[in-house]
Design a protein around this motif. Structure first.
Motif, PDB file in Angstrom:
ATOM      1  N   LEU A  17       1.030  -0.756   0.142  1.00  0.00           N
ATOM      2  CA  LEU A  17       0.085  -0.259  -0.057  1.00  0.00           C
ATOM      3  C   LEU A  17       0.905   1.090  -0.154  1.00  0.00           C
ATOM      4  N   GLY A  18       2.000   1.463   0.832  1.00  0.00           N
ATOM      5  CA  GLY A  18       3.210   2.210   1.055  1.00  0.00           C
ATOM      6  C   GLY A  18       3.629   2.681  -0.630  1.00  0.00           C
ATOM      7  N   ASN A  19       4.163   1.588  -0.790  1.00  0.00           N
ATOM      8  CA  ASN A  19       4.074   1.935  -2.350  1.00  0.00           C
ATOM      9  C   ASN A  19       3.928   1.817  -3.999  1.00  0.00           C
ATOM     10  N   SER A  20       2.609   1.942  -3.542  1.00  0.00           N
ATOM     11  CA  SER A  20       1.558   2.107  -4.870  1.00  0.00           C
ATOM     12  C   SER A  20       1.113   3.490  -5.329  1.00  0.00           C
ATOM     13  N   TYR A  21       1.935   3.952  -6.750  1.00  0.00           N
ATOM     14  CA  TYR A  21       1.452   5.539  -6.065  1.00  0.00           C
ATOM     15  C   TYR A  21       0.408   5.323  -7.880  1.00  0.00           C
ATOM     16  N   ASP A  22      -0.309   5.980  -8.128  1.00  0.00           N
ATOM     17  CA  ASP A  22      -1.018   6.738  -8.921  1.00  0.00           C
ATOM     18  C   ASP A  22      -0.056   7.406 -10.034  1.00  0.00           C
ATOM     19  N   LEU A  23       0.153   6.494 -10.529  1.00  0.00           N
ATOM     20  CA  LEU A  23       0.998   5.941 -12.295  1.00  0.00           C
ATOM     21  C   LEU A  23       0.724   5.259 -12.807  1.00  0.00           C
ATOM     22  N   ARG A  24       1.718   5.479 -14.110  1.00  0.00           N
ATOM     23  CA  ARG A  24       1.631   4.412 -15.108  1.00  0.00           C
ATOM     24  C   ARG A  24       2.901   4.935 -15.111  1.00  0.00           C
ATOM     25  N   GLU A  25       3.968   3.786 -15.735  1.00  0.00           N
ATOM     26  CA  GLU A  25       5.320   3.602 -15.292  1.00  0.00           C
ATOM     27  C   GLU A  25       5.369   2.930 -16.394  1.00  0.00           C
ATOM     28  N   GLU A  26       6.131   3.205 -17.879  1.00  0.00           N
ATOM     29  CA  GLU A  26       7.023   3.057 -19.262  1.00  0.00           C
ATOM     30  C   GLU A  26       8.139   2.566 -18.630  1.00  0.00           C
ATOM     31  N   ARG A  27       8.436   1.692 -19.114  1.00  0.00           N
ATOM     32  CA  ARG A  27      10.160   0.844 -19.418  1.00  0.00           C
ATOM     33  C   ARG A  27      10.414   1.260 -21.543  1.00  0.00           C
ATOM     34  N   ILE A  28      11.068   2.203 -21.089  1.00  0.00           N
ATOM     35  CA  ILE A  28      11.748   2.509 -22.410  1.00  0.00           C
ATOM     36  C   ILE A  28      13.479   2.613 -23.157  1.00  0.00           C
ATOM     37  N   THR A  29      13.449   2.759 -23.921  1.00  0.00           N
ATOM     38  CA  THR A  29      15.322   2.888 -24.058  1.00  0.00           C
ATOM     39  C   THR A  29      15.243   4.366 -25.020  1.00  0.00           C
ATOM     40  N   LEU A  30      16.083   4.776 -24.427  1.00  0.00           N
ATOM     41  CA  LEU A  30      16.697   6.551 -24.904  1.00  0.00           C
ATOM     42  C   LEU A  30      18.171   6.031 -25.092  1.00  0.00           C
TER      43      LEU A  30
ATOM     44  N   ASP B 180      22.354   4.088 -25.441  1.00  0.00           N
ATOM     45  CA  ASP B 180      21.026   3.377 -25.112  1.00  0.00           C
ATOM     46  C   ASP B 180      20.921   3.521 -24.019  1.00  0.00           C
ATOM     47  N   LEU B 181      19.862   4.213 -23.152  1.00  0.00           N
ATOM     48  CA  LEU B 181      20.037   4.401 -22.365  1.00  0.00           C
ATOM     49  C   LEU B 181      18.469   3.495 -21.583  1.00  0.00           C
ATOM     50  N   ASP B 182      18.851   2.999 -20.131  1.00  0.00           N
ATOM     51  CA  ASP B 182      17.594   2.073 -19.315  1.00  0.00           C
ATOM     52  C   ASP B 182      16.259   3.604 -19.062  1.00  0.00           C
ATOM     53  N   ALA B 183      15.426   3.303 -18.921  1.00  0.00           N
ATOM     54  CA  ALA B 183      14.131   4.585 -18.600  1.00  0.00           C
ATOM     55  C   ALA B 183      12.952   4.357 -18.774  1.00  0.00           C
ATOM     56  N   VAL B 184      12.905   5.569 -17.582  1.00  0.00           N
ATOM     57  CA  VAL B 184      11.798   4.937 -17.458  1.00  0.00           C
ATOM     58  C   VAL B 184      10.093   6.415 -17.126  1.00  0.00           C
ATOM     59  N   LEU B 185       9.287   6.570 -18.308  1.00  0.00           N
ATOM     60  CA  LEU B 185       8.509   7.626 -18.532  1.00  0.00           C
ATOM     61  C   LEU B 185       7.249   7.379 -17.879  1.00  0.00           C
ATOM     62  N   ALA B 186       7.024   8.015 -16.681  1.00  0.00           N
ATOM     63  CA  ALA B 186       6.042   7.913 -15.823  1.00  0.00           C
ATOM     64  C   ALA B 186       4.707   8.543 -15.964  1.00  0.00           C
ATOM     65  N   THR B 187       3.912   8.103 -16.196  1.00  0.00           N
ATOM     66  CA  THR B 187       2.184   9.010 -17.091  1.00  0.00           C
ATOM     67  C   THR B 187       1.542   9.504 -15.475  1.00  0.00           C
TER      68      THR B 187
END
Length: 352
Positions: free
Chosen positions: A35-48, A54-61
Motif C-alpha cells: 500500500l505504501g509503495n503504490s502510486y497513482d502512476l503509469r510507468e513505461e520502461r523505454i530505451t532512450l 542507449d539508456l534504460d529509462a522510465v516514462l511515468a505518466t
C-alpha cells in the motif's frame, strides 16, 4: 497422564496461535509495504537514445488521461543512480502527475541496462545527454512540447544551468541542493561533516592537508598512481573515480547561470537547512546575483537534510529503511512535495 496431555494441548494451542499471529503480522506488514509503495502512476520502461548511447529509462505518466502532459526531466546527482533512484523518485513522480505532468528519468551509463560508464562523463557530457532527452520528449505523442522542465539535485547543479541554457524551449528548472563551485563545495563538505561529528581541530587540519595534496596532483594533471602516492590513505578513490574527478574538478556553474539568465528561464532553487554537502548560503548568494529576480524563486526547508529529506534519514538507517518500506512519501521534509506540485502547476496553461 491427563494433566500432561492437557499441558501438551495447551502448548500446541499456544504454538498454533503464535504461528498465526506471526503470519498475520507478516501479511499485515506485506500489505502495508504494498500500500505504501503504490502510486497513482503509469510507468513505461523505454530505451532512450541520448549522449550517443542507449539508456534504460522510465516514462511515468498520470494514471488517467492521454495528455498532452507536461514533462519533468530528471537529472541525477552523484553516484551510480538508476532510473527510479531505488524508488526515491516515485513520490516526486506522483506529485508531478497530480499536477498533470509526466516524468522522464534514466539509469546512468553503466547502471542497469544502460550502456557506457557514468564515470567517463564530464558535466558537458551530462548536459548534452539531458538535451538529447528533451529533444526525444518533444517527439513523443502525449507530451506537451511547450511544457518541459528540468529537475535535478546535488551534482546536477553543474548540469541543469548548462543544459537549460543550451536547450531552447525549457520552461523551468528546479534545482535542489545544487553547488556552484566543485572545489569550494568539496572543502565545505569535508569541514561540515567533521564539525557535525565533533572532530578535533587537528583532524580537520589533517583532512585539509590531504585535500591540498590531492589538489596539487590534479593541478599538475597527475596520474592516479601519483594521487595514491600523495594521499596513500584514500582507499575510496578508485582509478575510475580519479578519471571522473580529473574531468570535472574545475566545474563552476556561474557562467552557465549567466547564460541561463539571458534566456530568462524560471528557476526554483530549493535549499535545505541541514545540508552537510553544500554551502547553501553561497549557493543562494550566487543564484540571486546571477539570475534576474523575476525568474528566481528560493524555497527554504530549515529542517531538511541535503536530499530534502528529514535529517534523521542520514543518521538512522533502520528508521530510514522502515519509512522507505512503509511510508516513502514521509521521507521528504514537510511541505516539500506539495510545494513541488504547486510550482509546476503554475506552468499548466503556458505553452511556447
Amino acid at each position: 497422564m491427563t494433566r500432561r496431555r492437557n499441558l501438551g494441548a495447551r502448548v500446541r494451542r499456544w504454538t498454533l496461535w503464535t504461528v498465526v499471529a506471526v503470519l498475520l503480522t507478516a501479511v499485515g506488514l506485506a500489505g502495508a509495504v504494498v500500500l505504501g509503495n503504490s502510486y497513482d502512476l503509469r510507468e513505461e520502461r523505454i530505451t532512450l537514445r541520448a549522449g550517443g548511447r542507449d539508456l534504460d529509462a522510465v516514462l511515468a505518466t498520470p494514471e488517467h488521461g492521454e495528455g498532452p502532459f507536461g514533462l519533468v526531466v530528471f537529472v541525477h546527482g552523484d553516484g551510480p543512480v538508476d532510473a527510479t533512484h531505488d524508488g526515491f523518485y516515485r513520490p516526486l513522480w506522483e506529485t508531478f502527475a497530480r499536477a498533470g505532468y509526466a516524468s522522464l528519468s534514466w539509469s546512468k551509463p553503466g547502471v542497469g541496462g544502460s550502456a557506457g560508464d557514468w564515470l567517463d562523463q564530464s558535466m558537458d557530457d551530462r548536459a548534452a545527454e539531458t538535451a538529447d532527452a528533451v529533444a526525444w520528449a518533444r517527439t513523443r505523442p502525449g507530451i506537451d512540447a511547450g511544457r518541459i522542465g528540468l529537475w535535478g539535485a546535488s551534482q546536477a547543479g553543474w548540469v541543469l544551468p548548462k543544459a537549460a541554457a543550451r536547450t531552447p524551449g525549457v520552461r523551468f528548472v528546479i534545482a535542489v541542493s545544487p553547488a556552484v563551485n566543485w572545489l569550494r563545495q568539496g572543502r565545505w563538505n569535508t569541514l561540515a561533516e567533521l564539525r557535525d561529528r565533533g572532530a578535533p581541530p587537528e583532524e580537520a587540519a589533517a583532512a585539509l592537508a590531504r585535500r591540498e595534496a590531492g589538489l596539487r596532483v590534479l593541478r599538475a594533471r597527475g596520474t592516479y598512481a601519483q594521487y595514491r602516492a600523495a594521499v596513500p590513505d584514500d582507499g575510496a578513490m578508485t582509478a575510475a573515480r580519479w578519471r571522473f574527478v580529473s574531468r570535472n574538478w574545475t566545474s563552476d556553474a556561474t557562467g552557465d547561470l549567466r547564460a541561463l539568465a539571458a534566456r530568462r528561464v524560471p528557476v526554483l532553487l530549493v535549499l535545505a537547512g541541514h545540508d552537510l554537502n553544500v554551502d547553501v548560503r553561497e549557493t543562494e548568494a550566487v543564484y540571486r546575483r546571477e539570475l534576474p529576480p523575476a525568474t528566481l524563486r528560493v524555497a527554504h526547508y530549515p529542517e531538511a537534510a541535503h536530499g530534502l529529506t528529514h535529517p534523521w534519514v542520514d543518521r538512522d538507517e533502520l528508521r530510514t529503511l522502515a519509512t522507505a518500506l512503509l511510508a516513502p512519501r514521509s521521507l521528504f521534509a514537510p511541505g516539500f512535495l506539495p510545494d513541488q506540485r504547486t510550482y509546476v502547476a503554475e506552468f499548466a496553461s503556458r505553452r511556447t
